[in-house]
Design a protein around this motif. Sequence first.
Motif, short mmCIF file in Angstrom:
data_model
loop_
_atom_site.label_atom_id
_atom_site.label_comp_id
_atom_site.label_asym_id
_atom_site.label_seq_id
_atom_site.Cartn_x
_atom_site.Cartn_y
_atom_site.Cartn_z
N SER A 110 0.84 -1.20 0.00
CA SER A 110 0.00 0.00 0.00
C SER A 110 0.87 1.25 0.00
O SER A 110 2.03 1.22 0.46
N PRO A 111 0.36 2.37 -0.51
CA PRO A 111 1.14 3.61 -0.50
C PRO A 111 1.57 4.02 0.92
O PRO A 111 2.69 4.50 1.10
N ALA A 112 0.70 3.84 1.90
CA ALA A 112 1.05 4.23 3.27
C ALA A 112 2.21 3.39 3.79
O ALA A 112 3.15 3.91 4.41
N GLU A 113 2.17 2.07 3.54
CA GLU A 113 3.25 1.19 3.99
C GLU A 113 4.56 1.52 3.28
O GLU A 113 5.63 1.57 3.89
N ALA A 114 4.47 1.74 1.96
CA ALA A 114 5.67 2.04 1.18
C ALA A 114 6.28 3.36 1.61
O ALA A 114 7.50 3.48 1.76
N ALA A 115 5.44 4.38 1.82
CA ALA A 115 5.95 5.70 2.23
C ALA A 115 6.67 5.61 3.57
O ALA A 115 7.74 6.19 3.74
N GLU A 116 6.09 4.86 4.51
CA GLU A 116 6.73 4.72 5.82
C GLU A 116 8.07 4.01 5.71
O GLU A 116 9.05 4.41 6.33
N GLU A 117 8.12 2.96 4.90
CA GLU A 117 9.36 2.19 4.75
C GLU A 117 10.43 2.97 4.01
O GLU A 117 11.62 2.85 4.30
N LEU A 118 10.01 3.80 3.05
CA LEU A 118 10.96 4.57 2.25
C LEU A 118 11.34 5.89 2.92
O LEU A 118 12.22 6.59 2.45
N SER B 7 -3.46 2.47 -6.31
CA SER B 7 -4.66 2.99 -5.68
C SER B 7 -4.33 3.22 -4.21
O SER B 7 -3.17 3.13 -3.80
N GLU B 8 -5.32 3.48 -3.39
CA GLU B 8 -5.09 3.67 -1.96
C GLU B 8 -4.71 2.37 -1.28
O GLU B 8 -4.17 2.38 -0.18
N GLU B 9 -5.02 1.22 -1.93
CA GLU B 9 -4.75 -0.08 -1.33
C GLU B 9 -3.44 -0.72 -1.77
O GLU B 9 -2.79 -1.43 -1.00
N SER B 10 -3.01 -0.48 -3.00
CA SER B 10 -1.84 -1.20 -3.49
C SER B 10 -1.16 -0.46 -4.63
O SER B 10 -1.75 0.41 -5.27
N ILE B 11 0.11 -0.84 -4.85
CA ILE B 11 0.90 -0.31 -5.96
C ILE B 11 1.55 -1.48 -6.68
O ILE B 11 2.16 -2.35 -6.04
N GLU B 12 1.46 -1.52 -8.01
CA GLU B 12 2.10 -2.58 -8.80
C GLU B 12 2.70 -1.97 -10.06
O GLU B 12 2.14 -1.06 -10.66
#
Length: 325
Positions: free
Chosen positions: A26-34, A67-72
């Motif tokens: 998800s964008p939120a998870e990716a943003a936090e990790e990055l 989307s708000e749920e996932s990125i591919e």
Amino acid sequence: MSNRLSSRLARLLNLVPYFIANPGISPAEAAEELGVSTTQLMTDLNQLWVCGLPGYGPGDLIDLSFSEESIEVTFSAGIDRPLRLTSTEATALLIALRSLVEMPGMVDPSSAQRAIAKIEDAAGSAAARAIGQDRDTSPAPDIAEDPIAATVRAALADKTALRLTYYSASRDAVSERIVDPVRIVLVDNYSYLQAWCRQAEGVRLFRFDRIDAAVQLDEPADPPPQALEEDSNLELFSGDGSLPEARLFITKEWVWMLDYYPMDVEHVNGDGSVEATMSFGTLEWMARLVLGFGEGVRVLHPPELVSEVHDRAVAALDAYDVIGS
């Protein structure tokens, strides 16, 4: 400008292999990790749509589905692996990582050491292959983190309050206070905890090497919204209305001290001397500081500080007379 643009392009292209390795994140998870905001991440993803192979038409550009749920990543344009570091880039990164290891609280030293070992191993392996030698691949040893730094970082990660025992240089005193951690920052080559101090009711910086003890509390951290701003109170000695203020006359030859002490310049004289103000904790501490500069600094106000400096100077001269007699 060109260096800044090429740096941004390299960062954007490294997002592609990251999302290929983490499909559906998800964008939120990716943003936090990055380590970026969700808004910045979405800006980067939209930028990637105009990056790709020569021709720059349909089927040439990087394509993503998010989307708000996932990125591919649906088309990578051949950017399937992270960009390789040049020898200059690898050296700069190693220097930066080693510097961070020496700054308490900035990073987990064991993780940083493993990253250093991987970079050195990759660089060494390339060199070894070039000259036909084997490379030692033994794992790097873990480095024990300072317990206080580990406690502070844990409180930040868990979003809990801290009880600190702290030495304040401006007050020349040790105090205990409860704080709500905000972030860890690097200022003038020292690492600081930026936190909301419940005692002072304001944002304060706590230098790691002056924290005598840190206890992680069970209650959640609850800093007010203004404390979360990126540039909130990053000056080392922010105004504290409870502290007395000294007005000093500083000769031209000693104005360099303005770069090393928390002072506000009130007036610049024609001969290059200045009048400046500085907050302090105790008369004794401030008097010792002023006397250390000899004739380069003179106290103008308050009267009690003028008297304290005068009395100490007279006592010192009397002691010299006793020794010389």
